[in-house]
Design a protein around this motif. Structure first.
Motif, mmCIF file in Angstrom:
data_model
loop_
_atom_site.group_PDB
_atom_site.id
_atom_site.type_symbol
_atom_site.label_atom_id
_atom_site.label_comp_id
_atom_site.label_asym_id
_atom_site.label_seq_id
_atom_site.Cartn_x
_atom_site.Cartn_y
_atom_site.Cartn_z
ATOM 1 N N MET A 48 0.859 -1.178 0.000
ATOM 2 C CA MET A 48 0.000 0.000 0.000
ATOM 3 C C MET A 48 0.895 1.228 0.000
ATOM 4 N N ILE A 49 0.620 2.119 -0.934
ATOM 5 C CA ILE A 49 1.353 3.377 -1.041
ATOM 6 C C ILE A 49 0.377 4.522 -0.805
ATOM 7 N N VAL A 50 0.752 5.438 0.071
ATOM 8 C CA VAL A 50 0.020 6.689 0.259
ATOM 9 C C VAL A 50 0.940 7.767 -0.269
ATOM 10 N N GLU A 51 0.465 8.478 -1.261
ATOM 11 C CA GLU A 51 1.302 9.490 -1.894
ATOM 12 C C GLU A 51 0.462 10.715 -2.169
ATOM 13 N N GLY A 52 1.045 11.882 -1.963
ATOM 14 C CA GLY A 52 0.298 13.078 -2.282
ATOM 15 C C GLY A 52 0.838 14.320 -1.621
ATOM 16 N N ALA A 53 0.025 15.354 -1.731
ATOM 17 C CA ALA A 53 0.373 16.658 -1.184
ATOM 18 C C ALA A 53 0.316 16.632 0.339
ATOM 19 N N ILE A 54 1.161 17.456 0.931
ATOM 20 C CA ILE A 54 1.236 17.581 2.390
ATOM 21 C C ILE A 54 0.559 18.866 2.832
ATOM 22 N N LEU A 55 -0.219 18.767 3.876
ATOM 23 C CA LEU A 55 -0.672 19.944 4.605
ATOM 24 C C LEU A 55 0.122 19.966 5.897
ATOM 25 N N ALA A 56 0.874 21.029 6.108
ATOM 26 C CA ALA A 56 1.692 21.172 7.313
ATOM 27 C C ALA A 56 0.961 22.047 8.320
ATOM 28 N N LEU A 57 0.744 21.483 9.505
ATOM 29 C CA LEU A 57 0.189 22.237 10.634
ATOM 30 C C LEU A 57 1.232 22.167 11.739
ATOM 31 N N PRO A 58 2.081 23.174 11.847
ATOM 32 C CA PRO A 58 3.242 23.102 12.740
ATOM 33 C C PRO A 58 2.920 23.362 14.213
ATOM 34 N N PHE A 59 1.929 22.652 14.712
ATOM 35 C CA PHE A 59 1.487 22.854 16.085
ATOM 36 C C PHE A 59 1.521 21.540 16.845
ATOM 37 N N ALA A 60 1.954 21.597 18.080
ATOM 38 C CA ALA A 60 1.879 20.428 18.963
ATOM 39 C C ALA A 60 0.531 20.434 19.668
ATOM 40 N N ASP A 61 0.161 19.276 20.180
ATOM 41 C CA ASP A 61 -1.026 19.127 21.023
ATOM 42 C C ASP A 61 -2.334 19.519 20.329
ATOM 43 N N ILE A 62 -2.462 19.220 19.054
ATOM 44 C CA ILE A 62 -3.753 19.428 18.391
ATOM 45 C C ILE A 62 -4.691 18.356 18.938
ATOM 46 N N ASP A 63 -5.744 18.809 19.607
ATOM 47 C CA ASP A 63 -6.614 17.843 20.279
ATOM 48 C C ASP A 63 -7.830 17.489 19.426
#
Length: 176
Positions: free
Chosen positions: A1-16
């Motif tokens: 299984m390959i997951v490939e694609g664009a990245i969304l970067a959310l540079p935050f810790a502790d996203i609840d």
């Protein structure tokens, strides 16, 4: 299984989980339809998602999915189009829910996080447990071997459903 694609970067810790999908949207036990409210509990969350509308891979800070144990958080991410989340660490229950629903939880070394946050695309080879950002060399990551089978099978329930013929054959063999 390959997951490939664009990245969304959310540079935050502790996203609840309440930031991923607020409790007011948890009125269903259906896995569909929650993507439209994904990240609506985070300040500017919907706007952040709109930056990369075709993203299939979410890269975020440590302790992703902390908070309450709502499976809806994984369903909302799937509804938004995410197939994998890359982070230095995950809340235990979120990680379990990701495996059970077929979302790949990729744990990376915290030192690698800035490079993944800066990347635009990634390729995750689940079977071989490697992740490659942009055109760089792949790096290894670890998956729990039992739960890896769940991800490869499309989630825990699909994995189990695929085993039904084997169980029935075993039961029939035991009766003879």
């Amino acid at each position: 299984m390959i997951v490939e694609g664009a990245i969304l970067a959310l540079p935050f810790a502790d996203i609840d989980t309440d930031q991923i999908i607020p409790a007011r949207f948890l009125t269903t036990i259906d896995t569909k339809g929650l993507g439209g409210d994904c990240m609506s509990g985070m300040p500017n969350g919907r706007e952040l998602l709109a930056r990369v509308p075709d993203a299939t891979i979410l890269v975020t800070g440590a302790n992703f999915g902390c908070g309450s144990s709502r499976e809806h958080a994984v369903w909302a991410l799937q509804g938004q189009g995410f197939c994998a989340v890359v982070a230095p660490s995950f809340a235990r229950i979120f990680e379990e829910n990701a495996y059970n629903n077929g979302v790949v939880p990729v744990t990376i070394d915290p030192a690698q996080l800035p490079r993944f946050l800066a990347a635009t695309r990634a390729r995750i080879d689940v079977e071989n447990q490697t992740i490659q950002r942009d055109d760089e060399a792949p790096i290894a990551f670890a998956l729990d071997p039992v739960r890896k089978a769940f991800v490869l099978g499309g989630g825990y329930l699909r994995y189990l459903a695929a085993k039904i013929p084997q169980v029935r054959a075993w039961e029939a063999a035991c009766r003879t």
